[in-house]
Design an enzyme around this catalytic site. Structure first.
Site, PDB file in Angstrom:
ATOM      1  N   SER A 228       0.642  -1.545  -0.129  1.00 29.23           N
ATOM      2  CA  SER A 228      -0.259   0.143  -0.048  1.00 29.23           C
ATOM      3  C   SER A 228       0.636   1.314  -0.246  1.00 29.23           C
ATOM      4  O   SER A 228       0.391   2.204  -0.132  1.00 29.23           O
ATOM      5  CB  SER A 228      -0.657   0.353   1.435  1.00 29.23           C
TER       6      SER A 228
ATOM      7  N   LYS B  95       0.551   5.074   6.415  1.00 29.94           N
ATOM      8  CA  LYS B  95       0.381   5.493   6.088  1.00 29.94           C
ATOM      9  C   LYS B  95       0.875   7.125   5.967  1.00 29.94           C
ATOM     10  O   LYS B  95       1.828   7.024   6.510  1.00 29.94           O
ATOM     11  CB  LYS B  95      -1.618   5.830   5.713  1.00 29.94           C
TER      12      LYS B  95
END
Length: 203
Positions: A39, A94
């Site tokens: 990701s 993230k």
């Protein structure tokens, strides 16, 4: 006999102090993490191992919701590690895109904050197709205003990331720290270290 006991006691005490110091550093200063997913490509690769600075934003006292004073608040662009809101037993990593009070919107994969399009050299789009509004939130999202004491985060691999577009904003209380640098990287396909990535700063 007493000399052997004294030596053994010294070893035990040294081991205990080392354990206490390790636990203190892990809880308040620095912690190691491993990247298990794609990701955050191409910033972080599967098999990267990194250190996270827990002191910078203010460490949390273990088993409480009390956060000690830090050096600074999280800034847009920081790569952060946090407890996944839908399952706090899991850690996610993230990039911070918007902070409390800011309004975020995505249109055809372009991200804007408070009406200004972001320049995002770290973001990659591996799928050339655009998903229309109403299909899902991947390419078109918002506008949404981030609540106070919350953050909005997204993966750098924008076409393959389970992030704030799908589960909402992130409470500051769940943030563990700021990703600093890689200390090891292992290529699982080639079964060989990625020497060029070791000690690489995370930006």
């Amino acid at each position: 006999m007493s000399g052997k006991r004294s030596t053994l006691r010294e070893y035990v005490e040294a081991a205990l102090w080392a354990l206490v110091l390790t636990m203190f550093l892990r809880a308040f200063v620095i912690q190691a993490f491993r990247i298990p997913s794609e990701s955050m490509l191409d910033t972080l690769l599967v098999g990267d191992f990194l250190f996270v600075n827990k002191f910078e934003y203010g460490p949390k006292i273990p088993f409480t919701h009390i956060r000690l004073p830090g050096l600074r608040a999280p800034h847009r662009g920081d790569v952060i590690v946090f407890q996944f809101p839908q399952d706090p037993s899991k850690d996610y990593i993230k990039r911070l895109i918007a902070t409390g009070g800011q309004t975020l919107e995505i249109h055809d994969k372009r991200v804007s904050v408070d009406g200004v399009a972001l320049r995002e050299p770290y973001a990659v789009h591996k799928d050339p197709n655009f998903r229309p509004p109403g299909y899902d939130f991947r390419d078109t999202f918002g506008p949404v205003t981030v609540p106070a004491h919350h953050l909005f985060v997204m993966g750098d691999n924008r076409d393959n990331s389970n992030d704030g577009r799908y589960w909402g904003t992130l409470k500051m209380d769940l943030v563990k720290g700021h990703a600093m640098f890689l200390y090891w990287s292992w290529d699982g396909e080639k079964f060989w270290p990625r020497w060029n990535r070791i000690f690489k700063l995370i930006r």
